[in-house]
Scaffold this motif. Sequence first.
Motif, PDB file in Angstrom:
ATOM      1  N   ASP A 158      65.738 -33.467  -3.745  1.00 17.61           N
ATOM      2  CA  ASP A 158      64.719 -32.942  -4.656  1.00 17.61           C
ATOM      3  C   ASP A 158      63.986 -34.060  -5.389  1.00 17.61           C
ATOM      4  OD1 ASP A 158      66.812 -32.014  -7.485  1.00 17.61           O
ATOM      5  OD2 ASP A 158      67.003 -33.601  -6.027  1.00 17.61           O
ATOM      6  N   ALA A 159      64.512 -35.271  -5.366  1.00 15.96           N
ATOM      7  CA  ALA A 159      63.841 -36.398  -6.016  1.00 15.96           C
ATOM      8  C   ALA A 159      64.262 -37.683  -5.329  1.00 15.96           C
ATOM      9  CB  ALA A 159      64.201 -36.457  -7.493  1.00 15.96           C
ATOM     10  N   TYR A 160      63.420 -38.696  -5.456  1.00 12.13           N
ATOM     11  CA  TYR A 160      63.723 -40.000  -4.867  1.00 12.13           C
ATOM     12  C   TYR A 160      64.243 -40.921  -5.958  1.00 12.13           C
ATOM     13  CZ  TYR A 160      61.167 -38.392  -0.831  1.00 12.13           C
ATOM     14  OH  TYR A 160      60.755 -37.670   0.246  1.00 12.13           O
ATOM     15  N   ASN A 161      65.296 -41.653  -5.653  1.00 10.87           N
ATOM     16  CA  ASN A 161      65.838 -42.627  -6.591  1.00 10.87           C
ATOM     17  C   ASN A 161      65.597 -44.053  -6.128  1.00 10.87           C
ATOM     18  OD1 ASN A 161      66.881 -40.689  -8.341  1.00 10.87           O
ATOM     19  ND2 ASN A 161      68.688 -40.450  -7.060  1.00 10.87           N
ATOM     20  N   LYS A 162      65.332 -44.225  -4.820  1.00 14.53           N
ATOM     21  CA  LYS A 162      65.126 -45.565  -4.284  1.00 14.53           C
ATOM     22  C   LYS A 162      64.125 -45.508  -3.145  1.00 14.53           C
ATOM     23  CE  LYS A 162      67.955 -48.057  -1.510  1.00 14.53           C
ATOM     24  NZ  LYS A 162      69.144 -48.770  -1.062  1.00 14.53           N
ATOM     25  N   ILE A 163      63.235 -46.501  -3.123  1.00 17.19           N
ATOM     26  CA  ILE A 163      62.250 -46.641  -2.056  1.00 17.19           C
ATOM     27  C   ILE A 163      62.366 -48.076  -1.550  1.00 17.19           C
ATOM     28  CG2 ILE A 163      59.802 -46.624  -1.448  1.00 17.19           C
ATOM     29  CD1 ILE A 163      59.372 -44.784  -3.914  1.00 17.19           C
ATOM     30  N   THR A 164      62.375 -48.243  -0.235  1.00 19.23           N
ATOM     31  CA  THR A 164      62.409 -49.582   0.343  1.00 19.23           C
ATOM     32  C   THR A 164      61.205 -49.745   1.261  1.00 19.23           C
ATOM     33  OG1 THR A 164      64.817 -49.543   0.310  1.00 19.23           O
ATOM     34  CG2 THR A 164      63.791 -51.235   1.659  1.00 19.23           C
ATOM     35  N   ILE A 165      60.477 -50.840   1.081  1.00 23.68           N
ATOM     36  CA  ILE A 165      59.337 -51.177   1.923  1.00 23.68           C
ATOM     37  C   ILE A 165      59.712 -52.456   2.653  1.00 23.68           C
ATOM     38  CG2 ILE A 165      56.887 -51.739   1.991  1.00 23.68           C
ATOM     39  CD1 ILE A 165      56.739 -50.340  -0.815  1.00 23.68           C
ATOM     40  N   VAL A 166      59.746 -52.396   3.987  1.00 22.52           N
ATOM     41  CA  VAL A 166      60.253 -53.513   4.778  1.00 22.52           C
ATOM     42  C   VAL A 166      59.116 -54.176   5.562  1.00 22.52           C
ATOM     43  CG1 VAL A 166      61.905 -54.201   6.555  1.00 22.52           C
ATOM     44  CG2 VAL A 166      62.464 -52.341   4.988  1.00 22.52           C
ATOM     45  N   TYR A 167      59.021 -55.487   5.426  1.00 23.32           N
ATOM     46  CA  TYR A 167      58.127 -56.330   6.214  1.00 23.32           C
ATOM     47  C   TYR A 167      58.996 -57.214   7.102  1.00 23.32           C
ATOM     48  CZ  TYR A 167      54.460 -54.925   2.953  1.00 23.32           C
ATOM     49  OH  TYR A 167      53.581 -54.202   2.207  1.00 23.32           O
ATOM     50  N   SER A 168      58.391 -58.037   7.924  1.00 16.73           N
ATOM     51  CA  SER A 168      59.177 -58.853   8.855  1.00 16.73           C
ATOM     52  C   SER A 168      59.993 -59.935   8.149  1.00 16.73           C
ATOM     53  CB  SER A 168      58.273 -59.488   9.910  1.00 16.73           C
ATOM     54  OG  SER A 168      57.316 -60.319   9.291  1.00 16.73           O
ATOM     55  N   THR A 169      59.511 -60.467   7.044  1.00 11.42           N
ATOM     56  CA  THR A 169      60.211 -61.574   6.379  1.00 11.42           C
ATOM     57  C   THR A 169      60.786 -61.219   5.016  1.00 11.42           C
ATOM     58  OG1 THR A 169      58.141 -62.354   5.401  1.00 11.42           O
ATOM     59  CG2 THR A 169      58.803 -63.328   7.528  1.00 11.42           C
ATOM     60  N   HIS A 170      60.363 -60.086   4.455  1.00 17.47           N
ATOM     61  CA  HIS A 170      60.838 -59.698   3.133  1.00 17.47           C
ATOM     62  C   HIS A 170      60.759 -58.183   2.971  1.00 17.47           C
ATOM     63  CE1 HIS A 170      56.462 -59.969   2.634  1.00 17.47           C
ATOM     64  NE2 HIS A 170      56.602 -59.098   1.658  1.00 17.47           N
ATOM     65  N   CYS A 171      61.346 -57.698   1.885  1.00 18.67           N
ATOM     66  CA  CYS A 171      61.260 -56.276   1.579  1.00 18.67           C
ATOM     67  C   CYS A 171      61.145 -56.094   0.071  1.00 18.67           C
ATOM     68  CB  CYS A 171      62.461 -55.511   2.120  1.00 18.67           C
ATOM     69  SG  CYS A 171      64.009 -55.872   1.284  1.00 18.67           S
ATOM     70  N   TYR A 172      60.655 -54.940  -0.312  1.00 14.91           N
ATOM     71  CA  TYR A 172      60.615 -54.536  -1.708  1.00 14.91           C
ATOM     72  C   TYR A 172      61.574 -53.371  -1.862  1.00 14.91           C
ATOM     73  CZ  TYR A 172      56.288 -57.205  -2.133  1.00 14.91           C
ATOM     74  OH  TYR A 172      55.361 -58.203  -2.139  1.00 14.91           O
ATOM     75  N   VAL A 173      62.461 -53.459  -2.833  1.00 19.18           N
ATOM     76  CA  VAL A 173      63.366 -52.365  -3.148  1.00 19.18           C
ATOM     77  C   VAL A 173      62.963 -51.848  -4.525  1.00 19.18           C
ATOM     78  CG1 VAL A 173      65.757 -51.660  -3.462  1.00 19.18           C
ATOM     79  CG2 VAL A 173      65.203 -53.446  -1.797  1.00 19.18           C
ATOM     80  N   CYS A 184      63.716 -49.037  -7.437  1.00 19.04           N
ATOM     81  CA  CYS A 184      64.710 -48.083  -7.950  1.00 19.04           C
ATOM     82  C   CYS A 184      64.228 -47.519  -9.274  1.00 19.04           C
ATOM     83  CB  CYS A 184      66.059 -48.767  -8.177  1.00 19.04           C
ATOM     84  SG  CYS A 184      66.795 -49.398  -6.681  1.00 19.04           S
ATOM     85  N   LEU A 185      64.493 -46.250  -9.474  1.00 20.01           N
ATOM     86  CA  LEU A 185      64.175 -45.590 -10.730  1.00 20.01           C
ATOM     87  C   LEU A 185      65.473 -45.397 -11.491  1.00 20.01           C
ATOM     88  CD1 LEU A 185      61.843 -42.850  -9.236  1.00 20.01           C
ATOM     89  CD2 LEU A 185      61.213 -45.121 -10.030  1.00 20.01           C
ATOM     90  N   SER A 186      65.537 -45.953 -12.711  1.00 20.17           N
ATOM     91  CA  SER A 186      66.761 -45.852 -13.505  1.00 20.17           C
ATOM     92  C   SER A 186      66.423 -45.977 -14.982  1.00 20.17           C
ATOM     93  CB  SER A 186      67.728 -46.950 -13.094  1.00 20.17           C
ATOM     94  OG  SER A 186      68.879 -46.933 -13.889  1.00 20.17           O
ATOM     95  N   ASN A 187      67.020 -45.115 -15.805  1.00 17.07           N
ATOM     96  CA  ASN A 187      66.834 -45.146 -17.260  1.00 17.07           C
ATOM     97  C   ASN A 187      65.366 -45.144 -17.668  1.00 17.07           C
ATOM     98  OD1 ASN A 187      69.608 -45.201 -17.679  1.00 17.07           O
ATOM     99  ND2 ASN A 187      69.665 -47.423 -17.543  1.00 17.07           N
ATOM    100  N   LYS A 188      64.583 -44.322 -16.981  1.00 17.52           N
ATOM    101  CA  LYS A 188      63.153 -44.204 -17.265  1.00 17.52           C
ATOM    102  C   LYS A 188      62.413 -45.524 -17.078  1.00 17.52           C
ATOM    103  CE  LYS A 188      63.551 -40.211 -20.226  1.00 17.52           C
ATOM    104  NZ  LYS A 188      63.076 -39.545 -21.401  1.00 17.52           N
ATOM    105  N   LYS A 189      62.935 -46.362 -16.202  1.00 18.07           N
ATOM    106  CA  LYS A 189      62.287 -47.627 -15.863  1.00 18.07           C
ATOM    107  C   LYS A 189      62.197 -47.740 -14.354  1.00 18.07           C
ATOM    108  CE  LYS A 189      64.038 -49.919 -19.905  1.00 18.07           C
ATOM    109  NZ  LYS A 189      65.380 -50.183 -20.345  1.00 18.07           N
ATOM    110  N   ILE A 190      61.213 -48.507 -13.890  1.00 18.29           N
ATOM    111  CA  ILE A 190      61.042 -48.764 -12.463  1.00 18.29           C
ATOM    112  C   ILE A 190      61.447 -50.214 -12.222  1.00 18.29           C
ATOM    113  CG2 ILE A 190      59.410 -48.825 -10.543  1.00 18.29           C
ATOM    114  CD1 ILE A 190      57.652 -46.857 -12.253  1.00 18.29           C
ATOM    115  N   HIS A 191      62.484 -50.414 -11.412  1.00 23.82           N
ATOM    116  CA  HIS A 191      62.989 -51.743 -11.100  1.00 23.82           C
ATOM    117  C   HIS A 191      62.536 -52.102  -9.696  1.00 23.82           C
ATOM    118  CE1 HIS A 191      65.806 -51.676 -14.541  1.00 23.82           C
ATOM    119  NE2 HIS A 191      65.780 -50.376 -14.316  1.00 23.82           N
ATOM    120  N   ILE A 192      61.871 -53.242  -9.549  1.00 22.89           N
ATOM    121  CA  ILE A 192      61.349 -53.687  -8.263  1.00 22.89           C
ATOM    122  C   ILE A 192      61.921 -55.060  -7.966  1.00 22.89           C
ATOM    123  CG2 ILE A 192      59.264 -54.231  -6.945  1.00 22.89           C
ATOM    124  CD1 ILE A 192      57.917 -52.536  -9.440  1.00 22.89           C
ATOM    125  N   VAL A 193      62.492 -55.217  -6.776  1.00 27.29           N
ATOM    126  CA  VAL A 193      63.019 -56.506  -6.349  1.00 27.29           C
ATOM    127  C   VAL A 193      62.384 -56.855  -5.017  1.00 27.29           C
ATOM    128  CG1 VAL A 193      65.081 -57.793  -5.655  1.00 27.29           C
ATOM    129  CG2 VAL A 193      65.208 -56.157  -7.533  1.00 27.29           C
TER     130      VAL A 193
END
Length: 103
Positions: free
Chosen positions: A57-72, A74-83
């Motif tokens: 019913d909701a997404y907690n994590k999204i991963t975007i994958v490229y050939s050399t790197h990825c973006y992860v 995550c939604l947590s504590n009303k914040k968006i964490h991007i690595v």
Amino acid sequence: MLLMERIPDQIGYLVLTEDGAVLASGGELENNERIANIILGLVTLTDKIDPKTTHNDAYNKITIVYSTHCYVICLSNKKIHIVKKKLRPTTNQQIQTQNLLDL
């Protein structure tokens, strides 16, 4: 807060509020408002997906994958964490990349 710098293979990070304001950043993503806006748009778009069409019913994590790197993302504590993480190529990835180059 978790020390984002300690995440293995991390080359950049952003922490955003729900409305897209940058709370923390570092590495290649330091103060990168362009990426922050793109990610916020993606998160907003996922909120509009009809939950009846997916198993969750909701997404907690999204991963975007490229050939050399990825973006992860995550939604947590009303914040968006991007690595942004560096990917270590596996033998299978190297073969796939070579096959794409041969086309």
